[in-house]
Design a protein around this motif. Structure first.
Motif, mmCIF file in Angstrom:
data_model
loop_
_atom_site.group_PDB
_atom_site.id
_atom_site.type_symbol
_atom_site.label_atom_id
_atom_site.label_comp_id
_atom_site.label_asym_id
_atom_site.label_seq_id
_atom_site.Cartn_x
_atom_site.Cartn_y
_atom_site.Cartn_z
ATOM 1 N N THR A 15 48.966 62.948 50.677
ATOM 2 C CA THR A 15 49.249 64.181 49.927
ATOM 3 C C THR A 15 49.602 63.918 48.461
ATOM 4 O OG1 THR A 15 51.610 64.329 50.332
ATOM 5 C CG2 THR A 15 50.165 65.282 52.008
ATOM 6 N N PHE A 16 49.740 65.004 47.753
ATOM 7 C CA PHE A 16 49.894 64.873 46.304
ATOM 8 C C PHE A 16 51.246 64.337 45.864
ATOM 9 C CE2 PHE A 16 46.135 67.510 46.269
ATOM 10 C CZ PHE A 16 45.416 66.905 45.253
ATOM 11 N N ARG A 17 52.159 64.164 46.801
ATOM 12 C CA ARG A 17 53.474 63.678 46.377
ATOM 13 C C ARG A 17 53.386 62.271 45.773
ATOM 14 N NH1 ARG A 17 55.938 59.841 49.711
ATOM 15 N NH2 ARG A 17 54.581 59.406 51.462
ATOM 16 N N ILE A 18 52.283 61.557 46.044
ATOM 17 C CA ILE A 18 52.246 60.184 45.539
ATOM 18 C C ILE A 18 51.607 60.080 44.151
ATOM 19 C CG2 ILE A 18 52.210 59.151 47.850
ATOM 20 C CD1 ILE A 18 49.203 58.521 47.291
ATOM 21 N N VAL A 19 51.316 61.224 43.515
ATOM 22 C CA VAL A 19 50.689 61.144 42.183
ATOM 23 C C VAL A 19 51.502 60.288 41.210
ATOM 24 C CG1 VAL A 19 50.001 62.474 40.157
ATOM 25 C CG2 VAL A 19 49.374 63.270 42.423
ATOM 26 N N PRO A 20 52.828 60.500 41.090
ATOM 27 C CA PRO A 20 53.571 59.635 40.169
ATOM 28 C C PRO A 20 53.465 58.159 40.544
ATOM 29 C CG PRO A 20 54.959 61.429 40.979
ATOM 30 C CD PRO A 20 53.699 61.481 41.756
#
Lengths: 547, 264
Positions: A445-450
């Motif tokens: 999911t997008f939580r790992i972008v950073p």
């Protein structure tokens, strides 16, 4: 010139060759020259000594013997011969095919032979036979090194009969591989010109070197889970899998399984290589004719669109000169076969490794816990290739063209390095990371972008460090690939550990609130500062090469 | 001495095409002992193809090629025994030392290794290359490589020599030696087939000049005969005239003007 052991062995069958109408002494002399040249595959450029002679090939045989160890568990495991030996032969065929294409294309496709040998009063059949025997000697050595330990283990564990079958099967496989490779070349040359053939060989080489490593990982894993009972149900398409043909005789003779399909496989294992040889010998004359195509340059005269490259050049480079060298570096990376051969496999590994470790985790603990976990850090494995590729930026097969760096009226020579590194980062590293990120985003999911941004920035930082440690003021693309293997091991290990360091700190950062964002800022600043430090303007070196 | 009336080499009705347009169109040529044939023509006229056919490197031609009275299409390569060849692209096994390479090629022509090695060293010595006898050819300069190739073509004392641009990379002094060697070999009755683009050399050394253009022989004779048939002048001028080329000035002029454009 040495009187090679292989030639003295060959002398034992000299009668056979004479019977076939071959001029044996001439063939032997050609082989002696060819073997001598094989030993010196590394052409000497600077020194006239014989320092690099000999050991290169022996060393590589040692490596094959080491690879061979991987077969041992499959041989010792039990008596599900059909299954075990299929795996053994699959690996063996893979390794042999790879070496054949990677190391021996040069021999099969040597066009000098025509001008040097065919102008002499030597029968064409003798020349062709010399070529075949040359390939066979090479294959025997490689196969021998690869199979010797497994054969011995088989002798002690599974008995003499096993070893005898094994030996015969290995011989047949060797034959099949040699002929198959030659037939592939004949096929390609029939329809395409030499340039295309070289491209095909290049991509096959790249694919296979990635395949070897990835294939091992996958095979070993399959093996772990299938350690229950292995049932074999016959499907017609199994007939298309050569490794199964070769495992069938074990099942037949040692396990007494005389089912129709087992006998069918066994027959195929003998008949196919023989048929292939007959086809090959029929096609050899047209092959020799088509080899001429290797000398023809029918390259299509079309302008290739480089719009994307130009766009990138505008974004990442400030000055006009730097843009020029950026585009130049991009072209070198994209179009030079030897560079691709050395570098693209590392890129392949960088892509495959994160997944291998991820699947390992999935297969043990299931997919459920994955999205919330920190296993996305396996992406760091993709960064391990950075030092190797940065190291390669120094080399080119057209290294002699590097006089252009000195001849151009450019004062600040740091732009050569800067442009090459930028080209690597934008054209090779960034696309790789983007593709990896897409896969990982879909899983985590997008939580790992950073986190992904952090990884990207550590990649840049890592490239800079590798550059600083490894390039030693050598112009990009200015040295022969011969020296590519003289990589400083200590430095290389340090650089590998750095990946772990970045990953480790990253893991710790995830434990703190806002830790990842803080880490991101930190890495960003570090990358900016080190970029400035590494590429401070340098005056062009004095002709003597000292700064 | 070879019998002066015997044909060394005879091409009759030779034509050849690589799939598309014909490269050679019905060539007839007889060559006798002691001749130095200057074989000239523009790029792509079919010079290399002719030589390659005669050496048996290229098959699929039409017509008849006889060398030393043997039809080379009969598949017996023994006619190559008395031929020497210096290839155009300096193809050589450069991982070998000069000694290894020369001994090897000598043996391929049926010499025994001791004789080949001894002769090779003596010949290299004449080019002042004794010191690099056991050095790998890959470290040689272009001129040194060329000398090795020339020696390898002569080591077995051939009666017929095919030389394709044999002087490339040689310095002026070596060129003088080679030219003299060729003249003396011809005087001994050897036949030399010499292809080159350097007209001054061809004009000086050839006893007969054969000009090939567009797959056909457009001129054949001594330099004096060619001069008599065409306007007087150098071979270069005759060459330009026969190949219908007279725009060199215009082309050069527009080339220079493009170079000057936007320059500083």
């Amino acid at each position: 010139m040495k009187n090679f052991l292989s030639l003295r062995m060959l002398d034992l069958c000299s009668r056979l060759f004479i019977m076939l109408g071959i001029d044996y002494p001439v063939m032997r002399r050609i082989l002696q020259v060819k073997l001598t040249m094989d030993q010196r595959r590394v052409p000497t450029i600077f020194e006239q000594s014989k320092s690099k002679e000999g050991n290169q090939f022996i060393k590589s045989l040692g490596l094959y013997a080491f690879y061979g160890l991987i077969l041992i568990p499959f041989i010792m495991f039990g008596d599900y011969y059909l299954f075990q030996m299929s795996l053994v032969f699959a690996m063996m065929m893979f390794i042999l095919m790879t070496t054949m294409i990677a190391d021996f294309s040069a021999v099969l496709l040597d066009v000098r032979d025509k001008n040097i040998l065919n102008t002499k009063p030597v029968d064409q059949r003798t020349v062709s036979m010399a070529k075949v025997v040359h390939v066979c000697i090479y294959m025997t050595q490689v196969t021998g090194a690869f199979a010797v330990v497994p054969l011995l283990v088989g002798l002690f564990v599974n008995g003499a009969l096993f070893t005898v079958i094994f030996l015969i099967e290995i011989l047949l496989i060797g034959m099949l591989i040699v002929v198959l490779t030659a037939l592939i070349y004949i096929f390609i040359l029939q329809f395409f010109d030499g340039e295309r053939l070289k491209d095909v060989i290049n991509y096959v080489q790249i694919l296979l070197s990635v395949g070897i490593v990835a294939g091992y990982q996958v095979l070993v894993r399959i093996f772990d889970f299938s350690d229950l009972n292995i049932d074999f149900t016959f499907q017609w398409w199994h007939l298309l899998l050569p490794p199964i043909w070769y495992s069938a005789p074990f099942e037949w003779i040692l396990n007494g399984n005389s089912a129709g399909y087992i006998i069918g496989y066994s027959i195929l294992s003998v008949v196919v290589p023989i048929v292939a040889i007959i086809i090959y010998s029929k096609l050899v004359p047209s092959f020799e004719q088509n080899l001429q195509k290797l000398l023809q340059y029918s390259g299509d005269n079309k302008r290739k669109a480089h719009r994307l490259d130009n766009l990138f050049a505008k974004i990442v480079c400030k000055s006009k000169e730097e843009r020029t060298f950026f585009r130049f570096s991009t072209l070198m990376m994209k179009q030079e076969r030897e560079f691709k051969l050395k570098v693209y496999p590392s890129l392949g590994f960088a892509f495959v490794f994160p997944f291998i470790f991820l699947f390992n985790e999935i297969s043990m603990n299931g997919f459920g816990g994955l999205p919330g976990s920190k296993y996305f850090l396996t992406i760091y494995l993709g960064n391990i290739m950075i030092p190797a590729v940065v190291h390669m930026l120094k080399f080119s097969s057209n290294y002699k063209g590097a006089w252009i760096f000195r001849a151009t009226p450019i004062h600040d020579e740091s732009i050569f390095y800067r442009a090459a590194l930028k080209a690597f980062l934008t054209k090779l590293y960034l696309p790789l990371m983007i593709v990896l990120s897409i896969f990982f985003l879909s899983m985590f999911t997008f939580r790992i972008v950073p986190d992904l941004l952090v990884i990207l920035m550590t990649g840049v930082l890592h490239a800079l460090l590798s550059f600083k440690l490894l390039t030693n003021q050598t112009y990009p693309f200015s040295r022969s690939f011969e020296f590519a293997s003289d990589m400083d091991t200590a430095k290389n290990i340090i650089l590998m550990i750095i990946v772990g360091l970045f990953g480790g700190v990253h893991y710790l950062a995830t434990l703190l609130p806002y830790g990842v964002l803080g880490y991101l800022v930190l890495v960003l600043i570090a990358a900016l500062i080190s970029w400035k430090l590494v590429f401070s303007a340098k005056e062009k070196r004095s002709p003597a090469g000292q700064t | 001495m070879v019998n002066q009336d015997e044909k060394i080499l005879s091409l009759s009705n030779l034509s050849m095409s690589y799939g598309g347009d014909p490269v050679l169109k019905w060539i007839d040529l007889d060559v006798y002992p002691g001749q130095i044939i200057g074989y000239i023509g523009p790029n792509g006229a079919g010079k290399s193809t002719t030589v390659k056919i005669m050496l048996g490197l290229v098959g699929g031609y039409n017509g008849k090629v006889e060398i030393f009275g043997q039809d080379i299409a009969d598949g017996d390569p023994s006619y190559k025994q008395k031929i020497g060849y210096v290839p155009e692209n300096a193809e050589i096994y450069d991982n070998l030392t000069a000694c290894e390479y020369l001994t090897f090629t000598g043996e391929m022509y049926g010499m025994d290794p001791e004789t080949a090695e001894r002769k090779a060293l003596l010949l290299l010595d004449k080019f002042e290359m004794r010191g690099v006898f056991h050095t790998k050819i890959s470290s040689f300069s272009k001129g040194m490589k060329q000398k090795v190739l020339i020696i390898s073509s002569l080591l077995h004392d051939p009666d017929l020599l095919f030389l394709d641009e044999p002087l490339s990379g040689l310095d002026a002094n070596s060129v003088m030696i080679i030219k003299e060697i060729l003249a003396q070999l011809a005087a001994e009755g050897k036949t030399i087939f010499y292809s080159s683009h350097i007209m001054e050399v061809v004009e000086k050394i050839s006893s007969r000049i054969v000009l090939l253009a567009d797959g056909k022989i457009v001129a054949d004779g001594t330099f004096a005969e060619l001069q008599a048939k065409n306007e007087e002048g150098t071979l270069e001028e005759i060459f330009n005239q026969l190949t219908g080329f007279n725009e060199h000035r215009e082309i050069a002029k527009s080339f220079v003007s493009i170079v000057r454009e936007g320059g500083s």
